[in-house]
Design an enzyme around this catalytic site. Structure first.
Site, mmCIF file in Angstrom:
data_model
loop_
_atom_site.group_PDB
_atom_site.id
_atom_site.type_symbol
_atom_site.label_atom_id
_atom_site.label_comp_id
_atom_site.label_asym_id
_atom_site.label_seq_id
_atom_site.Cartn_x
_atom_site.Cartn_y
_atom_site.Cartn_z
ATOM 1 N N THR A 46 49.627 67.644 34.802
ATOM 2 C CA THR A 46 49.011 67.275 33.459
ATOM 3 C C THR A 46 47.567 68.230 33.455
ATOM 4 O O THR A 46 46.976 68.324 34.351
ATOM 5 C CB THR A 46 48.626 65.978 33.301
ATOM 6 O OG1 THR A 46 49.902 64.976 33.540
ATOM 7 C CG2 THR A 46 47.979 65.586 32.104
ATOM 8 N N THR A 91 46.012 73.673 32.761
ATOM 9 C CA THR A 91 46.472 74.662 33.597
ATOM 10 C C THR A 91 47.777 74.444 33.677
ATOM 11 O O THR A 91 48.967 75.241 33.912
ATOM 12 C CB THR A 91 45.829 74.833 35.103
ATOM 13 O OG1 THR A 91 44.558 74.957 34.885
ATOM 14 C CG2 THR A 91 46.268 75.865 35.872
ATOM 15 N N ASP A 128 50.773 71.370 39.768
ATOM 16 C CA ASP A 128 49.786 70.588 38.702
ATOM 17 C C ASP A 128 48.278 71.547 39.246
ATOM 18 O O ASP A 128 48.197 72.147 40.283
ATOM 19 C CB ASP A 128 49.634 69.220 39.406
ATOM 20 C CG ASP A 128 48.788 68.335 38.505
ATOM 21 O OD1 ASP A 128 48.490 68.986 37.442
ATOM 22 O OD2 ASP A 128 48.527 66.996 38.353
ATOM 23 N N LYS A 187 41.309 64.850 41.456
ATOM 24 C CA LYS A 187 42.025 65.267 40.260
ATOM 25 C C LYS A 187 41.927 63.914 39.482
ATOM 26 O O LYS A 187 41.131 63.003 39.907
ATOM 27 C CB LYS A 187 43.366 65.115 40.671
ATOM 28 C CG LYS A 187 43.892 66.617 41.343
ATOM 29 C CD LYS A 187 45.261 66.586 41.934
ATOM 30 C CE LYS A 187 46.360 66.281 40.890
ATOM 31 N NZ LYS A 187 46.278 67.139 39.551
ATOM 32 N N GLY A 188 42.340 64.002 38.144
ATOM 33 C CA GLY A 188 41.973 62.914 37.303
ATOM 34 C C GLY A 188 41.299 62.931 35.996
ATOM 35 O O GLY A 188 41.133 62.080 35.333
ATOM 36 N N GLY A 189 40.808 64.130 36.015
ATOM 37 C CA GLY A 189 39.960 64.461 34.714
ATOM 38 C C GLY A 189 40.570 64.355 33.460
ATOM 39 O O GLY A 189 40.102 63.952 32.460
ATOM 40 N N GLY A 190 41.779 64.214 33.552
ATOM 41 C CA GLY A 190 42.815 63.995 32.401
ATOM 42 C C GLY A 190 43.618 62.583 32.392
ATOM 43 O O GLY A 190 44.180 62.354 31.722
ATOM 44 N N GLU A 234 50.399 61.332 38.797
ATOM 45 C CA GLU A 234 50.349 62.421 39.585
ATOM 46 C C GLU A 234 50.392 62.080 41.104
ATOM 47 O O GLU A 234 51.086 62.859 41.833
ATOM 48 C CB GLU A 234 48.970 63.200 39.198
ATOM 49 C CG GLU A 234 48.815 63.924 37.831
ATOM 50 C CD GLU A 234 47.657 64.405 37.615
ATOM 51 O OE1 GLU A 234 47.476 65.007 36.446
ATOM 52 O OE2 GLU A 234 46.407 64.149 38.247
#
Length: 220
Positions: free
Chosen positions: A28, A31, A81, A94-97, A103
């Site tokens: 997600t 990128t 990813d 990760k996890g800004g989105g 994920e």
């Protein structure tokens, strides 16, 4: 090259790792969205995809790529990813989105994790990017207090619910020297669904977009 052009370059470079006839794990973010665009160019060669978010699922389906439920798949050949930060040990934030839990699940069932990122995401020490933690709503205040005890400054991400219906705490002020230990510690706090540290299960390959082209880094 602009940052978006670097992201596009690594998204397309990841096609090299896609084997015909396989189901591809898809992440997600901006990128990963470029990787989905690239994947669409060979959609006739793959069986389909497993997606880490509703947004990626919608984009995959818009290209006519079949999206499988994670429970229908025992194992994936690859998971592709992005990352908010990645260090030399291939550990990531990760996890800004806000898709970190899904994920992490897909990363767990993939034989190979391909991280695609532009060079700005490479760091010596993780933690400058606020560390996302997915939390069950009723535990938000308790988890925040526990994160303060670990030296963090948690901030409630306003007006955001994950695809799982949970909230996000973004933890500032961390210098993460032992990412595996911190991942385990935060995951053990009651009410935490998961933390956006991908250290126990880091990347196997990183494709890094630079002004000189895409550089490949493999886990030693």
């Amino acid at each position: 090259m602009t940052q978006d052009e670097l992201k596009k370059a690594v998204g397309w470079a990841a096609l090299e790792y896609v084997k015909p006839g396989t189901i591809v794990g898809v992440g997600t973010g901006s990128t990963a969205a470029h990787f989905i665009d690239a994947l669409a160019s060979i959609k006739g060669q793959i069986e389909g995809a497993v997606s880490s978010s509703d947004a990626s699922t919608a984009k995959l389906k818009s290209y006519g790529i079949q999206v499988f439920d994670c429970n229908e798949v025992d194992e994936l050949d690859i998971y592709v990813d992005g990352a908010d930060e990645i260090n030399s040990q291939m550990q990531m934030i990760k996890g800004g989105g806000a898709a970190l839990t899904r994920e992490k699940i897909i990363a767990a069932i993939a034989r190979k994790f391909i991280c695609i990122a532009d060079a700005s995401k490479q760091v010596d020490v993780l933690g400058k990017f606020p560390l996302p933690v997915e939390v069950i709503p009723m535990a938000r205040s308790y988890v925040a207090r526990e994160l303060v005890k670990l030296g963090g400054l948690p901030e409630y991400r306003q007006n955001v619910l994950t695809d799982n219906g949970n909230v996000i705490l973004d933890v500032h002020n961390l210098t993460i020297l032992d990412a595996i230990a911190l991942e385990n510690k935060i995951n053990n706090i009651a009410g935490v669904v998961t933390v956006g540290l991908f250290a126990n299960r880091g990347a196997d390959v990183a494709l890094i977009g630079t002004a000189d082209g895409v550089k490949t880094v493999e886990l030693k």
